[in-house]
Design a protein around this motif. Structure first.
Motif, mmCIF file in Angstrom:
data_model
loop_
_atom_site.group_PDB
_atom_site.id
_atom_site.type_symbol
_atom_site.label_atom_id
_atom_site.label_comp_id
_atom_site.label_asym_id
_atom_site.label_seq_id
_atom_site.Cartn_x
_atom_site.Cartn_y
_atom_site.Cartn_z
ATOM 1 N N PRO A 94 0.820 -1.211 0.000
ATOM 2 C CA PRO A 94 0.000 0.000 0.000
ATOM 3 C C PRO A 94 0.856 1.264 0.000
ATOM 4 O O PRO A 94 1.981 1.269 0.499
ATOM 5 N N GLU A 95 0.303 2.334 -0.551
ATOM 6 C CA GLU A 95 0.947 3.640 -0.488
ATOM 7 C C GLU A 95 0.991 4.107 0.962
ATOM 8 O O GLU A 95 0.076 3.840 1.740
ATOM 9 N N TRP A 96 2.056 4.826 1.336
ATOM 10 C CA TRP A 96 2.146 5.424 2.656
ATOM 11 C C TRP A 96 1.017 6.437 2.819
ATOM 12 O O TRP A 96 0.709 7.186 1.892
ATOM 13 N N ASP A 97 0.399 6.465 3.979
ATOM 14 C CA ASP A 97 -0.721 7.354 4.258
ATOM 15 C C ASP A 97 -0.363 8.249 5.438
ATOM 16 O O ASP A 97 -0.014 7.759 6.514
ATOM 17 N N SER A 98 -0.448 9.561 5.243
ATOM 18 C CA SER A 98 -0.080 10.509 6.299
ATOM 19 C C SER A 98 -1.239 10.840 7.233
ATOM 20 O O SER A 98 -1.088 11.626 8.159
ATOM 21 N N ASN A 99 -2.387 10.224 7.025
ATOM 22 C CA ASN A 99 -3.599 10.599 7.743
ATOM 23 C C ASN A 99 -3.872 9.682 8.941
ATOM 24 O O ASN A 99 -4.816 8.901 8.933
ATOM 25 N N SER A 100 -3.040 9.753 9.957
ATOM 26 C CA SER A 100 -3.233 9.026 11.218
ATOM 27 C C SER A 100 -3.417 7.520 11.046
ATOM 28 O O SER A 100 -4.223 6.891 11.720
ATOM 29 N N THR A 101 -2.622 6.933 10.162
ATOM 30 C CA THR A 101 -2.644 5.487 9.967
ATOM 31 C C THR A 101 -1.709 4.833 10.977
ATOM 32 O O THR A 101 -0.594 5.307 11.191
ATOM 33 N N SER A 102 -2.160 3.753 11.584
ATOM 34 C CA SER A 102 -1.323 3.017 12.539
ATOM 35 C C SER A 102 -0.429 2.047 11.781
ATOM 36 O O SER A 102 -0.911 1.259 10.971
ATOM 37 N N TYR A 103 0.879 2.116 12.056
ATOM 38 C CA TYR A 103 1.841 1.208 11.442
ATOM 39 C C TYR A 103 2.515 0.385 12.534
ATOM 40 O O TYR A 103 2.854 0.900 13.592
ATOM 41 N N GLU A 104 2.709 -0.896 12.229
ATOM 42 C CA GLU A 104 3.377 -1.827 13.138
ATOM 43 C C GLU A 104 4.776 -2.135 12.604
ATOM 44 O O GLU A 104 5.035 -2.008 11.402
ATOM 45 N N VAL A 105 5.663 -2.567 13.473
ATOM 46 C CA VAL A 105 7.018 -2.962 13.066
ATOM 47 C C VAL A 105 6.914 -4.015 11.964
ATOM 48 O O VAL A 105 6.163 -4.988 12.082
ATOM 49 N N GLY A 106 7.623 -3.792 10.871
ATOM 50 C CA GLY A 106 7.636 -4.729 9.752
ATOM 51 C C GLY A 106 6.658 -4.399 8.640
ATOM 52 O O GLY A 106 6.763 -4.943 7.547
ATOM 53 N N ASP A 107 5.688 -3.510 8.894
ATOM 54 C CA ASP A 107 4.761 -3.113 7.832
ATOM 55 C C ASP A 107 5.540 -2.510 6.671
ATOM 56 O O ASP A 107 6.528 -1.796 6.872
ATOM 57 N N ALA A 108 5.094 -2.788 5.458
ATOM 58 C CA ALA A 108 5.720 -2.236 4.264
ATOM 59 C C ALA A 108 4.779 -1.224 3.631
ATOM 60 O O ALA A 108 3.561 -1.413 3.622
ATOM 61 N N VAL A 109 5.368 -0.136 3.111
ATOM 62 C CA VAL A 109 4.607 0.876 2.392
ATOM 63 C C VAL A 109 5.386 1.291 1.149
ATOM 64 O O VAL A 109 6.606 1.139 1.080
ATOM 65 N N LEU A 110 4.660 1.823 0.183
ATOM 66 C CA LEU A 110 5.259 2.381 -1.021
ATOM 67 C C LEU A 110 5.221 3.892 -0.895
ATOM 68 O O LEU A 110 4.167 4.474 -0.598
ATOM 69 N N TYR A 111 6.375 4.544 -1.075
ATOM 70 C CA TYR A 111 6.451 5.998 -0.981
ATOM 71 C C TYR A 111 7.410 6.494 -2.052
ATOM 72 O O TYR A 111 8.564 6.078 -2.099
ATOM 73 N N ARG A 112 6.902 7.336 -2.952
ATOM 74 C CA ARG A 112 7.692 7.883 -4.063
ATOM 75 C C ARG A 112 8.413 6.788 -4.845
ATOM 76 O O ARG A 112 9.571 6.917 -5.219
ATOM 77 N N GLY A 113 7.700 5.692 -5.062
ATOM 78 C CA GLY A 113 8.227 4.619 -5.887
ATOM 79 C C GLY A 113 9.160 3.651 -5.194
ATOM 80 O O GLY A 113 9.677 2.742 -5.823
ATOM 81 N N ASN A 114 9.381 3.845 -3.914
ATOM 82 C CA ASN A 114 10.268 2.963 -3.158
ATOM 83 C C ASN A 114 9.490 2.295 -2.025
ATOM 84 O O ASN A 114 8.551 2.870 -1.477
ATOM 85 N N ILE A 115 9.921 1.103 -1.654
ATOM 86 C CA ILE A 115 9.297 0.379 -0.562
ATOM 87 C C ILE A 115 10.083 0.655 0.716
ATOM 88 O O ILE A 115 11.316 0.637 0.726
ATOM 89 N N TYR A 116 9.337 0.919 1.793
ATOM 90 C CA TYR A 116 9.926 1.175 3.104
ATOM 91 C C TYR A 116 9.301 0.223 4.118
ATOM 92 O O TYR A 116 8.122 -0.113 4.016
ATOM 93 N N HIS A 117 10.117 -0.193 5.114
ATOM 94 C CA HIS A 117 9.639 -1.052 6.195
ATOM 95 C C HIS A 117 9.630 -0.263 7.494
ATOM 96 O O HIS A 117 10.586 0.470 7.803
ATOM 97 N N CYS A 118 8.565 -0.433 8.245
ATOM 98 C CA CYS A 118 8.390 0.262 9.517
ATOM 99 C C CYS A 118 9.352 -0.312 10.568
ATOM 100 O O CYS A 118 9.431 -1.521 10.749
ATOM 101 N N LEU A 119 10.070 0.583 11.254
ATOM 102 C CA LEU A 119 11.029 0.175 12.285
ATOM 103 C C LEU A 119 10.465 0.293 13.696
ATOM 104 O O LEU A 119 10.943 -0.388 14.606
#
Length: 140
Positions: A94-119
């Motif tokens: 999923p695309e990263w969401d700046s609107n008060s979305t809860s993220y857990e350690v290990g969740d992956a998001v797509l942001y500006r074409g790159n994948i990021y993992h929640c730390l």
């Protein structure tokens, strides 16, 4: 004269089989072409600052960089690398969401074409984008 590389390479759209890229032009962009590389191999030369890569495999990571070249054949150093995963295979990120979305350690998001993992577990806000909040996100 030393050529400058293009910058801010990012994906603007990603599907199962297609990745659209865009970048900012080199500061000395008069009579310059851009050479697009995928996984280290040249795949296109163009004067535009966009490119659509097609016929790709779903759910696959591709690494892109761009270099400038002039009429004499001289190349700039390459741009930063953008790693982009095509959609598909039931593993869409999923695309990263700046609107008060809860993220857990290990969740992956797509942001500006790159994948990021929640730390760290957190609730998103506009100031904590993956490129800005390095204590919260790690680029894949």
């Amino acid at each position: 004269m030393e050529l400058h590389p293009p910058y801010h390479l990012h994906a603007t759209d990603v599907t199962d089989t297609q990745i659209k890229l865009a970048w900012r032009p080199a500061s000395d962009s008069v009579d310059v072409q851009y050479v697009v590389f995928r996984d280290g191999l040249e795949i296109s030369r163009r004067s535009e600052t966009t490119f659509t890569d097609s016929s790709l495999t779903p759910d696959t990571v591709y690494r892109y960089f761009i270099a400038s070249t002039d009429a004499s054949g001289e190349f700039s150093v390459p741009s930063d690398v953008a790693s982009v995963r095509t959609n598909g295979g039931g593993h869409a990120v999923p695309e990263w969401d700046s609107n008060s979305t809860s993220y857990e350690v290990g969740d992956a998001v797509l942001y500006r074409g790159n994948i990021y993992h929640c730390l760290q577990r957190h609730t998103s806000n506009v100031s904590w984008a993956p490129t800005a909040a390095v204590t919260l996100w790690k680029r894949a």
